[in-house]
Design a protein around this motif. Structure first.
Motif, PDB file in Angstrom:
ATOM      1  N   ARG A   1      -2.429 -15.419  13.619  1.00  0.00           N
ATOM      2  CA  ARG A   1      -0.979 -15.212  13.742  1.00  0.00           C
ATOM      3  C   ARG A   1      -0.343 -14.712  12.441  1.00  0.00           C
ATOM      4  O   ARG A   1       0.643 -13.978  12.459  1.00  0.00           O
ATOM      5  N   GLN A   2      -0.897 -15.119  11.297  1.00  0.00           N
ATOM      6  CA  GLN A   2      -0.246 -14.864  10.010  1.00  0.00           C
ATOM      7  C   GLN A   2      -0.453 -13.426   9.533  1.00  0.00           C
ATOM      8  O   GLN A   2      -1.368 -12.725   9.966  1.00  0.00           O
ATOM      9  N   ASP A   3       0.414 -13.035   8.592  1.00  0.00           N
ATOM     10  CA  ASP A   3       0.166 -11.802   7.847  1.00  0.00           C
ATOM     11  C   ASP A   3      -1.030 -12.014   6.925  1.00  0.00           C
ATOM     12  O   ASP A   3      -1.264 -13.126   6.437  1.00  0.00           O
ATOM     13  N   ILE A   4      -1.767 -10.949   6.680  1.00  0.00           N
ATOM     14  CA  ILE A   4      -2.907 -10.994   5.779  1.00  0.00           C
ATOM     15  C   ILE A   4      -2.533 -10.237   4.508  1.00  0.00           C
ATOM     16  O   ILE A   4      -2.074  -9.094   4.560  1.00  0.00           O
ATOM     17  N   ARG A   5      -2.732 -10.889   3.351  1.00  0.00           N
ATOM     18  CA  ARG A   5      -2.382 -10.273   2.064  1.00  0.00           C
ATOM     19  C   ARG A   5      -3.636 -10.048   1.233  1.00  0.00           C
ATOM     20  O   ARG A   5      -4.572 -10.844   1.281  1.00  0.00           O
ATOM     21  N   PHE A   6      -3.643  -8.945   0.496  1.00  0.00           N
ATOM     22  CA  PHE A   6      -4.756  -8.659  -0.407  1.00  0.00           C
ATOM     23  C   PHE A   6      -4.263  -7.799  -1.553  1.00  0.00           C
ATOM     24  O   PHE A   6      -3.180  -7.193  -1.484  1.00  0.00           O
ATOM     25  N   SER A   7      -5.067  -7.741  -2.604  1.00  0.00           N
ATOM     26  CA  SER A   7      -4.717  -6.955  -3.779  1.00  0.00           C
ATOM     27  C   SER A   7      -4.987  -5.474  -3.508  1.00  0.00           C
ATOM     28  O   SER A   7      -6.141  -5.066  -3.361  1.00  0.00           O
ATOM     29  N   ASP A   8      -3.931  -4.690  -3.448  1.00  0.00           N
ATOM     30  CA  ASP A   8      -4.126  -3.261  -3.195  1.00  0.00           C
ATOM     31  C   ASP A   8      -4.894  -2.571  -4.320  1.00  0.00           C
ATOM     32  O   ASP A   8      -5.782  -1.745  -4.037  1.00  0.00           O
ATOM     33  N   PRO A   9      -4.619  -2.866  -5.605  1.00  0.00           N
ATOM     34  CA  PRO A   9      -5.408  -2.189  -6.656  1.00  0.00           C
ATOM     35  C   PRO A   9      -6.907  -2.457  -6.526  1.00  0.00           C
ATOM     36  O   PRO A   9      -7.722  -1.533  -6.691  1.00  0.00           O
ATOM     37  N   GLU A  10      -7.280  -3.706  -6.240  1.00  0.00           N
ATOM     38  CA  GLU A  10      -8.700  -4.018  -6.110  1.00  0.00           C
ATOM     39  C   GLU A  10      -9.302  -3.315  -4.892  1.00  0.00           C
ATOM     40  O   GLU A  10     -10.422  -2.805  -4.946  1.00  0.00           O
ATOM     41  N   PHE A  11      -8.561  -3.314  -3.780  1.00  0.00           N
ATOM     42  CA  PHE A  11      -9.035  -2.654  -2.568  1.00  0.00           C
ATOM     43  C   PHE A  11      -9.119  -1.149  -2.767  1.00  0.00           C
ATOM     44  O   PHE A  11     -10.093  -0.487  -2.374  1.00  0.00           O
ATOM     45  N   HIS A  12      -8.090  -0.597  -3.443  1.00  0.00           N
ATOM     46  CA  HIS A  12      -8.001   0.849  -3.622  1.00  0.00           C
ATOM     47  C   HIS A  12      -9.097   1.371  -4.550  1.00  0.00           C
ATOM     48  O   HIS A  12      -9.717   2.401  -4.276  1.00  0.00           O
ATOM     49  N   LYS A  13      -9.346   0.654  -5.637  1.00  0.00           N
ATOM     50  CA  LYS A  13     -10.334   1.160  -6.603  1.00  0.00           C
ATOM     51  C   LYS A  13     -11.739   1.168  -6.013  1.00  0.00           C
ATOM     52  O   LYS A  13     -12.603   1.942  -6.447  1.00  0.00           O
ATOM     53  N   ARG A  14     -11.962   0.342  -4.994  1.00  0.00           N
ATOM     54  CA  ARG A  14     -13.262   0.330  -4.317  1.00  0.00           C
ATOM     55  C   ARG A  14     -13.372   1.404  -3.243  1.00  0.00           C
ATOM     56  O   ARG A  14     -14.445   1.621  -2.694  1.00  0.00           O
ATOM     57  N   GLU A  15     -12.265   2.078  -2.942  1.00  0.00           N
ATOM     58  CA  GLU A  15     -12.185   2.996  -1.798  1.00  0.00           C
ATOM     59  C   GLU A  15     -12.828   2.340  -0.571  1.00  0.00           C
ATOM     60  O   GLU A  15     -13.674   2.898   0.128  1.00  0.00           O
ATOM     61  N   ALA A  16     -12.401   1.099  -0.342  1.00  0.00           N
ATOM     62  CA  ALA A  16     -12.931   0.325   0.775  1.00  0.00           C
ATOM     63  C   ALA A  16     -12.215   0.709   2.071  1.00  0.00           C
ATOM     64  O   ALA A  16     -11.169   1.361   2.064  1.00  0.00           O
ATOM     65  N   THR A  17     -12.793   0.284   3.178  1.00  0.00           N
ATOM     66  CA  THR A  17     -12.240   0.573   4.497  1.00  0.00           C
ATOM     67  C   THR A  17     -12.020  -0.734   5.241  1.00  0.00           C
ATOM     68  O   THR A  17     -12.921  -1.571   5.314  1.00  0.00           O
ATOM     69  N   LEU A  18     -10.827  -0.903   5.787  1.00  0.00           N
ATOM     70  CA  LEU A  18     -10.495  -2.083   6.574  1.00  0.00           C
ATOM     71  C   LEU A  18     -10.516  -1.705   8.050  1.00  0.00           C
ATOM     72  O   LEU A  18      -9.853  -0.748   8.461  1.00  0.00           O
ATOM     73  N   ILE A  19     -11.294  -2.452   8.845  1.00  0.00           N
ATOM     74  CA  ILE A  19     -11.545  -2.082  10.237  1.00  0.00           C
ATOM     75  C   ILE A  19     -11.216  -3.253  11.155  1.00  0.00           C
ATOM     76  O   ILE A  19     -11.744  -4.356  10.992  1.00  0.00           O
ATOM     77  N   ALA A  20     -10.351  -3.005  12.124  1.00  0.00           N
ATOM     78  CA  ALA A  20     -10.126  -3.980  13.180  1.00  0.00           C
ATOM     79  C   ALA A  20     -11.190  -3.788  14.256  1.00  0.00           C
ATOM     80  O   ALA A  20     -11.610  -2.670  14.539  1.00  0.00           O
TER      81      ALA A  20
END
Length: 336
Positions: free
Chosen positions: A260-279
């Motif tokens: 139900r909740q919003d999910i929060r994460f560090s955008d700089p850490e995610f961005h520098k990894r060029e990671a992909t978030l998949i539902a």
């Protein structure tokens, strides 16, 4: 017919209701086995985000055909399993081939009454021959297809180091199908018994206890490279957020969980990894077919997964007993 209904959170009742009438283009199925899912426990506990009460739960279903439309390939007595996702066939999602994410989807046992009942009538396209799979095993096809779909969504290959967080049934299904693709699979959970089962019965290559030292141990395990794919199956926001910290550069993060909740994460850490978030939502026909194929090949330890059995008539008490962590349930099945 008898049906097990959840009138409100924390309450269950075995009731009598009229037999369903088969609609046009529908198949009337006599339910033989119902797998109990984490979704059902969430409904019982009032934690599911897409539900109104009262509700007859049950979406992991197998049975026998009672009555089929004229001209159908199905006939009375055929052993079948049910795909519980009722899609509209006309929305944007259905038009592009992702009916599992249909804009107007109705999931049996969630948006509409499900199969914790003696009979159910569903569209013919949702009733699939069991292909020689024992009916008690066929009741587990749907939850296994969830994991197979997540593994497919993550594009997992034999070169990948995979971390599955959450060693409940859905996490276990992800382990099975990641291993089927040849990946190196690590499992993280807070329960030592589940971690042990993942290694002894599912073939997991390594385990991590989800304590304060998990990141340090994961770094050591991967030579500070972290994981190419992380699959979350915890069903809780804090471990989902924690999972971002285990991503390698270029990694894919697959969310099998919905919260139900919003999910929060560090955008700089995610961005520098060029990671992909998949539902990853529900499953598609090829995922169900993959489960059946792996079952037929003997690569799914169905006997080990099915830890608890009981009758629908005893369902009120059994459901409450099985919802306790100390019950040690992996997959429980109600028999009709």
């Amino acid at each position: 017919m008898k049906a097990l209904i959840c009138p409100e959170p924390g309450q269950l009742a075995l009731i009598e209701r009229p037999d369903p009438q088969r609609g046009e283009g529908e198949v009337l199925v006599r339910i033989r086995h119902v797998g109990i899912c984490g979704t059902d426990f969430h409904i019982f506990g009032g934690k599911h985000p897409f539900l109104e009460y009262p509700r007859v739960m049950g979406h992991e279903l197998s049975g026998t055909v009672e009555e089929a439309p004229e001209g159908s390939a199905l006939k009375a007595g055929d052993a079948v399993y049910i795909v519980p996702y009722l899609s509209c066939g006309t929305c944007q999602a259905c038009r592009i081939g992702i009916s599992n994410a249909c804009c107007n989807i109705k999931v049996l046992g969630v948006h509409t009454d499900g199969g914790m009942a003696e009979l159910i009538s569903v569209p013919a396209q949702n009733v699939i021959p069991a292909g020689g799979i024992a009916l008690e095993d066929a009741a587990m096809i749907e939850f296994l297809a969830i994991g197979a779909h997540g593994v497919k969504r993550g594009g997992i290959t034999a070169r990948d180091r995979v971390l599955v967080t959450g060693a409940g049934p859905i996490g276990m299904s992800a382990i099975i199908f990641a291993k089927a693709r040849g990946a190196h699979v690590t499992v993280m959970d807070t329960r030592e018994d589940r971690l042990g089962f993942a290694q002894s019965d599912l073939g997991a290559d390594a385990v991590l206890f989800a304590d304060a030292d998990a990141e340090t141990n994961a770094a050591r395990l991967t030579g500070n490279d972290w994981f190419d794919v992380v699959i979350d199956a915890t069903g809780a926001a804090p471990p989902i957020e924690r999972g971002f910290g285990f991503l390698a550069h270029g990694a894919r993060y697959v969310l099998l969980s919905v919260v139900r909740q919003d999910i929060r994460f560090s955008d700089p850490e995610f961005h520098k990894r060029e990671a992909t978030l998949i539902a990853s939502r529900n499953a598609q026909p090829d995922d169900f077919a993959e489960v059946v194929a792996q079952m037929q090949a003997g690569r799914v330890p169905t006997r080990a997964l099915n830890t608890h059995r009981g009758s629908l008539s005893d369902g009120v008490q059994l459901f409450q007993d099985w919802s306790r962590p100390e019950a040690g349930v992996i997959k429980a099945i109600l028999d009709l």
